[in-house]
Design an enzyme around this catalytic site. Structure first.
Site, PDB file in Angstrom:
ATOM      1  N   ASN A   1      38.939  39.183  53.001  1.00 23.41           N
ATOM      2  CA  ASN A   1      40.245  39.837  52.845  1.00 23.41           C
ATOM      3  C   ASN A   1      40.146  41.221  52.185  1.00 23.41           C
ATOM      4  OD1 ASN A   1      39.717  38.972  50.280  1.00 23.41           O
ATOM      5  ND2 ASN A   1      41.517  37.662  50.076  1.00 23.41           N
TER       6      ASN A   1
ATOM      7  N   TYR B   1      32.705  35.244  39.815  1.00 18.43           N
ATOM      8  CA  TYR B   1      33.711  34.282  40.276  1.00 18.43           C
ATOM      9  C   TYR B   1      33.606  32.932  39.554  1.00 18.43           C
ATOM     10  CZ  TYR B   1      35.512  37.190  44.103  1.00 18.43           C
ATOM     11  OH  TYR B   1      36.124  38.164  44.843  1.00 18.43           O
TER      12      TYR B   1
ATOM     13  N   LYS C   1      35.371  44.681  49.568  1.00 19.81           N
ATOM     14  CA  LYS C   1      34.500  43.551  49.904  1.00 19.81           C
ATOM     15  C   LYS C   1      33.641  43.826  51.149  1.00 19.81           C
ATOM     16  CE  LYS C   1      37.472  40.024  47.756  1.00 19.81           C
ATOM     17  NZ  LYS C   1      38.213  38.755  47.960  1.00 19.81           N
TER      18      LYS C   1
ATOM     19  N   HIS D   1      39.252  42.865  46.302  1.00 21.94           N
ATOM     20  CA  HIS D   1      39.552  42.090  45.091  1.00 21.94           C
ATOM     21  C   HIS D   1      40.315  42.995  44.142  1.00 21.94           C
ATOM     22  CE1 HIS D   1      39.072  39.876  41.324  1.00 21.94           C
ATOM     23  NE2 HIS D   1      38.784  41.052  40.790  1.00 21.94           N
TER      24      HIS D   1
ATOM     25  N   GLU E   1      36.396  42.252  33.697  1.00 20.33           N
ATOM     26  CA  GLU E   1      35.745  42.569  34.982  1.00 20.33           C
ATOM     27  C   GLU E   1      35.175  43.989  34.976  1.00 20.33           C
ATOM     28  OE1 GLU E   1      38.762  41.572  37.895  1.00 20.33           O
ATOM     29  OE2 GLU E   1      38.529  39.426  37.478  1.00 20.33           O
TER      30      GLU E   1
END
Ligand code: RTP
Ligand code: MG
Length: 140
Positions: A114, A51, A11, A117, A128
């Site tokens: 964080n 998302y 990320k 993913h 995905e």
């Protein structure tokens, strides 16, 4: 045990701090193999689509803004029980709850920023992976 493929995103908080290699090393140390990888600047539409399952959640708009705040690295990971193994090495969503040695414990800044993913099921992994990669871009 079955060889699986799962989908990972490094990320923007991690790419910003030049942690692409450090995060990937953790994945490799866990026995996962990077069989596809590319660095991207996500568009708002791409992030919203990725998302979409979270679109009713209170954090959705912030999450999309964060995910387009800088480059990401999207990867396909291959290995024995890759989906679960990746979730284990990632650690809990909130780094405060993550186990020592996990990516989020070592690198995450917050519950939102964080660092990684990872797909939460084999079924979602396939969806995905197909969202970001053509079959010929994945070399096992
Ligand atoms: P991911 O989908 O990114 O692998 O993470 P996850 O399964 O551990 O967490 P999930 O519940 O699917 O949430 C997706 C991402 O949304 C952000 N988030 N923010 N502000 C908040 O309370 C909150 N909760 C979740 C995180 O970036 C999380 O990874
Ligand atoms: Mg999730």
């Amino acid at each position: 045990m079955a060889t699986e493929r799962t989908f990972s995103i490094i990320k923007p908080d991690a790419t910003r701090r030049n942690l692409t290699g450090a995060v990937t090393a953790k994945l490799e140390e866990a026995g996962l193999r990077v069989v596809a990888s590319k660095r991207l600047q996500l568009s708002k539409e791409q992030a919203e689509g990725f998302y979409a399952v979270h679109k009713e959640r209170p954090f959705f708009n912030d999450l999309v803004s964060f995910m387009i705040s800088g480059p990401v690295v999207v990867q396909v990971l291959e290995g024995e029980n890759a989906v679960l193994k990746n979730r284990e090495v990632m650690g809990a969503t909130n780094p405060a709850n993550a186990e020592p040695g996990t990516i989020r414990k070592e690198f995450a800044e917050s519950i939102e920023a964080n660092s990684v993913h990872g797909s939460d099921s084999l079924e979602n992994a396939a969806i995905e992976i197909a969202y970001f990669f053509k079959p010929e871009e994945i070399v096992g």
